[in-house]
Structure formats: structure tokens, C-alpha cells
Design a protein around this motif. Structure first.
Motif, PDB file in Angstrom:
ATOM      1  N   GLN A  40     -44.764  18.585 -27.011  1.00 40.37           N
ATOM      2  CA  GLN A  40     -44.126  19.216 -25.846  1.00 40.37           C
ATOM      3  C   GLN A  40     -44.305  20.724 -25.828  1.00 40.37           C
ATOM      4  OE1 GLN A  40     -40.042  17.743 -26.267  1.00 40.37           O
ATOM      5  NE2 GLN A  40     -40.403  16.328 -24.583  1.00 40.37           N
ATOM      6  N   HIS A  41     -44.140  21.345 -27.001  1.00 34.52           N
ATOM      7  CA  HIS A  41     -44.196  22.803 -27.073  1.00 34.52           C
ATOM      8  C   HIS A  41     -45.199  23.253 -28.140  1.00 34.52           C
ATOM      9  CE1 HIS A  41     -40.057  21.756 -25.688  1.00 34.52           C
ATOM     10  NE2 HIS A  41     -40.346  22.684 -24.781  1.00 34.52           N
ATOM     11  N   TRP A  42     -45.721  24.451 -27.908  1.00 34.37           N
ATOM     12  CA  TRP A  42     -46.623  25.066 -28.897  1.00 34.37           C
ATOM     13  C   TRP A  42     -45.808  25.939 -29.845  1.00 34.37           C
ATOM     14  CZ3 TRP A  42     -51.702  24.304 -29.930  1.00 34.37           C
ATOM     15  CH2 TRP A  42     -52.410  23.526 -29.025  1.00 34.37           C
ATOM     16  N   HIS A  43     -46.209  25.944 -31.103  1.00 34.81           N
ATOM     17  CA  HIS A  43     -45.522  26.719 -32.125  1.00 34.81           C
ATOM     18  C   HIS A  43     -46.546  27.522 -32.926  1.00 34.81           C
ATOM     19  CE1 HIS A  43     -41.871  24.311 -31.483  1.00 34.81           C
ATOM     20  NE2 HIS A  43     -42.704  23.281 -31.384  1.00 34.81           N
ATOM     21  N   ARG A  44     -46.156  28.710 -33.324  1.00 34.88           N
ATOM     22  CA  ARG A  44     -46.971  29.521 -34.244  1.00 34.88           C
ATOM     23  C   ARG A  44     -46.273  29.537 -35.595  1.00 34.88           C
ATOM     24  NH1 ARG A  44     -50.280  34.762 -32.628  1.00 34.88           N
ATOM     25  NH2 ARG A  44     -51.482  32.987 -31.815  1.00 34.88           N
ATOM     26  N   GLN A  45     -46.979  29.088 -36.627  1.00 34.77           N
ATOM     27  CA  GLN A  45     -46.388  28.914 -37.950  1.00 34.77           C
ATOM     28  C   GLN A  45     -47.204  29.650 -39.003  1.00 34.77           C
ATOM     29  OE1 GLN A  45     -43.602  26.901 -38.485  1.00 34.77           O
ATOM     30  NE2 GLN A  45     -43.522  27.529 -40.630  1.00 34.77           N
ATOM     31  N   ASN A  46     -46.543  30.548 -39.748  1.00 31.05           N
ATOM     32  CA  ASN A  46     -47.173  31.178 -40.907  1.00 31.05           C
ATOM     33  C   ASN A  46     -47.036  30.213 -42.074  1.00 31.05           C
ATOM     34  OD1 ASN A  46     -47.769  32.700 -43.222  1.00 31.05           O
ATOM     35  ND2 ASN A  46     -47.133  34.609 -42.243  1.00 31.05           N
ATOM     36  N   ILE A  47     -48.151  29.644 -42.539  1.00 30.39           N
ATOM     37  CA  ILE A  47     -48.059  28.588 -43.550  1.00 30.39           C
ATOM     38  C   ILE A  47     -48.361  29.060 -44.957  1.00 30.39           C
ATOM     39  CG2 ILE A  47     -48.533  26.743 -41.914  1.00 30.39           C
ATOM     40  CD1 ILE A  47     -51.404  26.694 -43.012  1.00 30.39           C
ATOM     41  N   ALA A  48     -49.016  30.211 -45.112  1.00 35.82           N
ATOM     42  CA  ALA A  48     -49.339  30.653 -46.470  1.00 35.82           C
ATOM     43  C   ALA A  48     -49.781  32.106 -46.451  1.00 35.82           C
ATOM     44  CB  ALA A  48     -50.438  29.791 -47.090  1.00 35.82           C
ATOM     45  N   VAL A  49     -49.565  32.771 -47.570  1.00 33.59           N
ATOM     46  CA  VAL A  49     -50.154  34.079 -47.848  1.00 33.59           C
ATOM     47  C   VAL A  49     -50.878  33.945 -49.168  1.00 33.59           C
ATOM     48  CG1 VAL A  49     -49.758  36.512 -48.300  1.00 33.59           C
ATOM     49  CG2 VAL A  49     -48.331  35.329 -46.631  1.00 33.59           C
ATOM     50  N   THR A  50     -52.173  34.184 -49.150  1.00 33.04           N
ATOM     51  CA  THR A  50     -52.955  34.030 -50.370  1.00 33.04           C
ATOM     52  C   THR A  50     -53.622  35.344 -50.733  1.00 33.04           C
ATOM     53  OG1 THR A  50     -54.740  32.748 -51.429  1.00 33.04           O
ATOM     54  CG2 THR A  50     -55.015  33.254 -49.093  1.00 33.04           C
ATOM     55  N   MET A  51     -53.669  35.638 -52.024  1.00 37.38           N
ATOM     56  CA  MET A  51     -54.403  36.810 -52.502  1.00 37.38           C
ATOM     57  C   MET A  51     -55.846  36.383 -52.699  1.00 37.38           C
ATOM     58  SD  MET A  51     -52.057  39.036 -52.469  1.00 37.38           S
ATOM     59  CE  MET A  51     -52.933  40.402 -53.249  1.00 37.38           C
ATOM     60  N   ARG A  52     -56.746  37.050 -51.979  1.00 36.57           N
ATOM     61  CA  ARG A  52     -58.141  36.626 -52.010  1.00 36.57           C
ATOM     62  C   ARG A  52     -59.064  37.828 -52.014  1.00 36.57           C
ATOM     63  NH1 ARG A  52     -57.576  39.780 -47.704  1.00 36.57           N
ATOM     64  NH2 ARG A  52     -58.897  39.316 -45.931  1.00 36.57           N
ATOM     65  N   THR A  53     -60.357  37.583 -52.205  1.00 40.85           N
ATOM     66  CA  THR A  53     -61.380  38.596 -52.034  1.00 40.85           C
ATOM     67  C   THR A  53     -61.770  38.600 -50.560  1.00 40.85           C
ATOM     68  OG1 THR A  53     -62.224  38.236 -54.271  1.00 40.85           O
ATOM     69  CG2 THR A  53     -63.682  39.344 -52.709  1.00 40.85           C
ATOM     70  N   PRO A  54     -61.620  39.722 -49.851  1.00 42.96           N
ATOM     71  CA  PRO A  54     -61.942  39.746 -48.424  1.00 42.96           C
ATOM     72  C   PRO A  54     -63.370  39.300 -48.148  1.00 42.96           C
ATOM     73  CG  PRO A  54     -60.727  41.713 -49.039  1.00 42.96           C
ATOM     74  CD  PRO A  54     -61.064  41.007 -50.316  1.00 42.96           C
ATOM     75  N   GLY A  55     -63.528  38.581 -47.046  1.00 44.91           N
ATOM     76  CA  GLY A  55     -64.811  38.008 -46.679  1.00 44.91           C
ATOM     77  C   GLY A  55     -64.717  36.491 -46.666  1.00 44.91           C
ATOM     78  N   GLU A  56     -65.454  35.859 -45.778  1.00 41.42           N
ATOM     79  CA  GLU A  56     -65.436  34.394 -45.639  1.00 41.42           C
ATOM     80  C   GLU A  56     -64.022  33.891 -45.326  1.00 41.42           C
ATOM     81  OE1 GLU A  56     -68.315  32.326 -48.587  1.00 41.42           O
ATOM     82  OE2 GLU A  56     -67.487  34.001 -49.727  1.00 41.42           O
ATOM     83  N   ASP A  57     -63.234  34.702 -44.638  1.00 42.82           N
ATOM     84  CA  ASP A  57     -61.838  34.353 -44.399  1.00 42.82           C
ATOM     85  C   ASP A  57     -61.687  33.132 -43.495  1.00 42.82           C
ATOM     86  OD1 ASP A  57     -60.892  36.350 -46.025  1.00 42.82           O
ATOM     87  OD2 ASP A  57     -60.604  37.799 -44.406  1.00 42.82           O
ATOM     88  N   ARG A  58     -62.568  32.981 -42.535  1.00 42.84           N
ATOM     89  CA  ARG A  58     -62.482  31.802 -41.666  1.00 42.84           C
ATOM     90  C   ARG A  58     -62.796  30.535 -42.453  1.00 42.84           C
ATOM     91  NH1 ARG A  58     -64.432  33.277 -35.550  1.00 42.84           N
ATOM     92  NH2 ARG A  58     -63.490  35.362 -35.448  1.00 42.84           N
TER      93      ARG A  58
END
Length: 281
Positions: A40-58
């Protein structure tokens, strides 16, 4: 992938102190966010914060969502967006409106790890529900091929050569050809990135493939490999007891301490061409 940064350091060697510049692997937080519909409705959910090496994020976001069983394929994704807001990097994944997400179950699972005290049998049972079919592999892998994989992966690790501070996951064909490689400060992130790339290229499930891990083989890494359909996992380090148990229960091959002259087979020896005449030092 970004090249990180360098700083002036002091090195002690043979009783002498020397000043030099050292390259460091970059580490920074990435927020993973999903847009999903509950019917019925759209929701925006923050599911995780990860420490990573920037790049290839998608690729990291896709691999993470796949190995957390939020999505089943790239077809479940409507759009991918990278956003930088006040020095905070985000990847927002908009799911197709038909994809349903159990947010409570997802967030509970994301914040567990190998030291959380979760019952081993419960963990195994949960993974087996999502991996009911044993990974497939035709033929056997020659030890003469296996012994070449660490050097191939090391040669392809551009950032490790500069910093010495990154894990890697490498995907190989049974003939030893390197297909994909990803690096990251987190070994789980490196594998998620690799799986994300494979997903975008339409390669899943990764049957008839060998996964090489630059460090030890943990339960979570075997779980991710199994979900991606990988039948054969080799690691430069040791497997944990639960990793070995999971691999065996799913019919996978697990190799540890892979070196040029030796390796240990923990389960799935039928996929290794033992007694091969080509495996002579």
C-alpha cells in the motif's frame, strides 16, 4: 576503487629510525538504504552501515541485499542511486513494488555476527532453508591448478600491493582463469562486491566456479558463497568449525591453508583430482 591516502610515518629497522611515506587502505562508512513497498505504501529504510573501502559501492549494496535474501536477482531492483550528503555516502536501492521485505527480520539478522552467541544449529538451519539444493560442479579440479590461484589473485590485487591492508575474493573457472576479483578492508564486503558484480552481469548462480578467499573461511563467507551457488571454496587461511560444518552439510568443497605446495581438504574431496600426475612439484 579509490587509492586511499598516504601519510608520513617512521620505520624502525636494525636499530635505526627512518622517515618515509606509507600508503594506507581507505576505510569509510557506507549507509545502505532500501525503498520498498508493503503493498500500500512506500517506505525508506536504513538497513545497515558498513565500514568499507570506497568504490564498487553499488556492487556491494547488491551483493549485501542478495546474501541477506532481500532480493533474489537483479530483476528485483528498480533503481540504484549513490548519494553523498554532508560527507556521508549512501547507496539507495529502490526495489520493484512487488518485492516484499521483512524489515524486522532483516535488521535483527544484520546486526548479528560470529560472536553473537546465536545457536550454531539454528544458524545452520536458517541457511539451509535458503540453500536447499547442493551447489553443482561438473568434473574435478587439478591440484596443479589450485596451487596457481593464490599468486594469480595476489597479482590482481592492485590496492593490496600499495597498502597491504585489504582482503580479496577471487572467482575462478576450474581451469584456473580469473573471472572476477574484488578488494575491501572487510572480507565480507569483498565477497559481497564480487557477488554484486556477478549479479549485474547475469552470472548467478555461480555453478562450476571456484571462490578463493584471501584470509580465513568464516561461517558468514561460506553462507554467502552457498547462496550464490558456488560449489568450491578455497581459503589462504583456516576455516572455522561452523564454516566446515555448513560446507559439508550443503555438499560444498572447502579447502584451507592453500599454498603452492600443500592444502587441506575439509570436505568435498570428490571435486579434487587426487593423485593427478600433473601435481608433481
Amino acid at each position: 576503487m579509490k587509492t586511499g591516502f598516504s601519510q608520513e610515518i617512521q620505520t624502525w629497522e636494525k636499530g635505526q629510525l627512518h622517515a618515509r611515506r606509507d600508503h594506507l587502505a581507505e576505510e569509510a562508512p557506507l549507509e545502505l538504504i532500501i525503498d520498498h513497498c508493503d503493498g500500500q505504501h512506500w517506505h525508506r529504510q536504513n538497513i545497515a552501515v558498513t565500514m568499507r573501502t570506497p568504490g564498487e559501492d553499488r556492487a556491494l549494496a547488491l551483493g549485501f541485499l542478495f546474501t541477506e535474501t532481500v532480493i533474489q536477482s537483479y530483476a528485483d531492483v528498480e533503481a540504484l542511486e549513490e548519494r553523498l550528503e554532508t560527507s556521508r555516502q549512501r547507496v539507495i536501492v529502490r526495489l520493484k513494488d512487488a518485492v516484499r521485505v521483512d524489515v524486522q527480520k532483516l535488521t535483527r539478522h544484520v546486526f548479528t555476527n560470529s560472536s553473537c552467541g546465536v545457536c550454531s544449529q539454528v544458524s545452520l538451519d536458517q541457511v539451509q532453508k535458503h540453500c536447499p539444493v547442493h551447489p553443482e560442479m561438473h568434473g574435478q579440479v587439478d591440484p596443479a591448478i589450485l596451487r596457481t590461484l593464490p599468486d594469480q589473485m595476489r597479482a590482481a590485487q592492485k590496492e593490496f600491493g600499495r597498502t597491504g591492508g585489504l582482503h580479496a575474493s577471487g572467482l575462478f573457472q576450474p581451469d584456473g582463469r580469473l573471472l572476477l576479483l574484488s578488494e575491501d578492508v572487510g572480507r565480507h564486503n569483498a565477497l559481497d562486491k564480487l557477488i554484486g558484480h556477478a549479479m549485474r552481469q547475469g552470472l548467478l548462480p555461480l555453478r562450476d566456479r571456484i571462490l578463493l578467499l584471501s584470509g580465513r573461511a568464516s561461517f558468514e563467507l561460506i553462507q554467502k558463497a552457498a547462496l550464490a551457488g558456488i560449489p568450491f571454496v578455497a581459503a589462504l587461511g583456516a576455516p572455522s568449525s561452523l564454516a566446515s560444518e555448513l560446507a559439508q552439510s550443503l555438499g560444498m568443497t572447502l579447502i584451507g591453508f592453500l599454498r603452492e605446495s600443500s592444502f587441506n581438504i575439509y570436505c568435498g574431496s570428490q571435486r579434487v583430482l587426487l593423485g593427478s600426475s600433473s601435481d608433481i612439484p
